[in-house]
Write an enzyme that holds these catalytic residues in place. Sequence first.
Site, PDB file in Angstrom:
ATOM      1  N   GLU A 151      19.151  23.407  13.780  1.00 53.37           N
ATOM      2  CA  GLU A 151      18.186  24.372  13.239  1.00 53.37           C
ATOM      3  C   GLU A 151      17.349  23.819  12.082  1.00 53.37           C
ATOM      4  O   GLU A 151      17.253  24.399  11.008  1.00 53.37           O
ATOM      5  CB  GLU A 151      18.933  25.645  12.811  1.00 53.37           C
ATOM      6  N   ASN A 194      20.064  20.614  17.993  1.00 52.53           N
ATOM      7  CA  ASN A 194      20.380  21.962  18.487  1.00 52.53           C
ATOM      8  C   ASN A 194      19.542  22.987  17.725  1.00 52.53           C
ATOM      9  O   ASN A 194      19.370  22.883  16.508  1.00 52.53           O
ATOM     10  CB  ASN A 194      21.882  22.215  18.233  1.00 52.53           C
ATOM     11  N   HIS A 230      20.601  32.462  22.328  1.00 49.43           N
ATOM     12  CA  HIS A 230      21.139  33.770  21.897  1.00 49.43           C
ATOM     13  C   HIS A 230      20.139  34.822  22.374  1.00 49.43           C
ATOM     14  O   HIS A 230      19.059  34.981  21.802  1.00 49.43           O
ATOM     15  CB  HIS A 230      21.306  33.811  20.374  1.00 49.43           C
ATOM     16  N   GLU A 260      24.535  27.891  23.325  1.00 49.50           N
ATOM     17  CA  GLU A 260      25.202  28.980  22.588  1.00 49.50           C
ATOM     18  C   GLU A 260      24.884  30.340  23.217  1.00 49.50           C
ATOM     19  O   GLU A 260      24.478  31.276  22.559  1.00 49.50           O
ATOM     20  CB  GLU A 260      24.775  28.972  21.111  1.00 49.50           C
ATOM     21  N   ASP A 262      24.703  33.935  24.495  1.00 41.95           N
ATOM     22  CA  ASP A 262      25.240  35.287  24.540  1.00 41.95           C
ATOM     23  C   ASP A 262      24.050  36.208  24.801  1.00 41.95           C
ATOM     24  O   ASP A 262      22.890  35.794  24.642  1.00 41.95           O
ATOM     25  CB  ASP A 262      26.018  35.680  23.284  1.00 41.95           C
TER      26      ASP A 262
END
Length: 499
Positions: A151, A194, A230, A260, A262
């Site tokens: 990030e 990432n 996400h 990641e 979700d």
Amino acid sequence: MRPSGMGGTGGGGGGGAGGALPLGDLRKAAAAAGKRLGTAVDGVALRDDPSYAALLAREFDYVTPENATKWGPLALGPGIYDWAPADAIVDAAAAHAQAVKGHALVWHQQTPSWVTDAMSADELGAALKAHIEATLAHFRGRMRAWDVVNEAVDTSTASGYRESLFWQKLGPRYIEDAFRWARAADPDVLLFYNDFGIERLGAKSDATYAMLRDLLANGTPIDGIGFQSHLSIHRYPADDDLRANFRRFAELGLRVNVSEVDARTLLMPATQDTRWQAQRIAFQQVVGACVLEPACEAITFWGFTDRYSWINADGDPDDPLPFDRSYMPKPATDGILDGLAGLLPKRGDNLPRNGDFAAGADDWAASGGVLAVEAADGRAGSAACVSGRTDTRHGLTQAALLEPLSAGGPLFFAAWARLRGAPSAPVIAELIVTESAAEPRLLNVASRVAADTGWIQLAGYVSLGFAATPTAIDLQISGPPAGVDLCVAGVELRPLSAR
Ligand code: G3I
């Protein structure tokens, strides 16, 4: 998916760090697809909850410590490390033939309390280098990959970087340095960048692409990129965008990870069953997009049971993961299996009338300005152009979509857009949903910066739900400032189904 036999906490226990377990449906399907299927691992749940440990071992072949390998959790003081919690996760993975991805060597969050802006640039640089060297050395031979920098891009700042302590003290060079220090410490481990919000084509993805392209051109040892993913089912990238994005990073020579995943569901006003069916489509799509792209080697969920999602701790509990709080498989697991089989969600009939403007302006209107349908400039077929716009909300609209959309559910949207009178401007497609006794609700289905030099495609998935009985649903495409003409072609709004 067959129930994992883990119903209820403690049910079907066993299978902790040592027991050999039959492989579950997900892990077998991932192996058949030639992709790694992973999950973030909560070290406390792994230690204390046998059902968690057993399902983790059965269904996943790739693990990422959710917190245990971050700088703060590892380093109690300069050069003082507590490796035990992370080693427990790595050892459990080894016991179940699972590969491990370390996360994350450099991140602006969860740094040690003693890393502060009181440090000089040299002190911070030396501390970061020492951390990377110590950590890579400790786990050498046990980690398949590392998220080296997490990030670092932020398109809201003047610099285009997240202006973290690392950026402030060391400048953007810290990114290249971190990768070089990691490579020097371990020549064999895969090194990843990432980030979040880079899944779809757009400004942050473009900035990340440019940064990695330049770093690679300078010889920086970067092996892959993680698209965190996400998601929220109410609006998320379409597979067209995901795959085009994966491909352009792959063309830089990078491995692609969906790192990641979700999918929040509560922003879709609907019953749990309807939300969970829509979540199934979201997971089918993101998994399927990875399976269909050769450079995408792994899909990692950010946890696997709603019981332990970070989102619960984030203050607004949701049900973002494939297994419910009692470890029972949700429809999402069937979406993952479909995606692992390379099956993307099926797109149904186009719902807007005269979506290609073959019947001229029939069924379309201007929400402001003047509408004219003409031969599309630079592409086959016709386009609807709105001129004389005096407001950003002036554009193209189609009313009376209530009947085809009254059932709600997952939808695919796409349209091509081109400007006249400005080099670039945002174009936004919205469903305007009026429900009984409520103000119209704007559901953004896709948005992108369009240009006057050529056609740009907006695309997106949405899950349409209703808090009350819908009485009107209109589609509107607008966005550029007043004075800019907006042309639109090839409007699609299609229901999505698993097969
Ligand atoms: O371990 C301590 C515990 O000792 C203490 O009692 C407790 C209460 O203060 O806090 C515990 O630490 C928490 C840690 O999770 C472990 O549970 C931290 O407060 C909490 O902030 C931390 O949250 C993590 C978050 O990153 C930190 O920003 C989440 O679990 C984790 O899922 C989340 O993961 C990030 C990725 O690393 C990067 N991408 C975004 C993703 C979601 O934010």
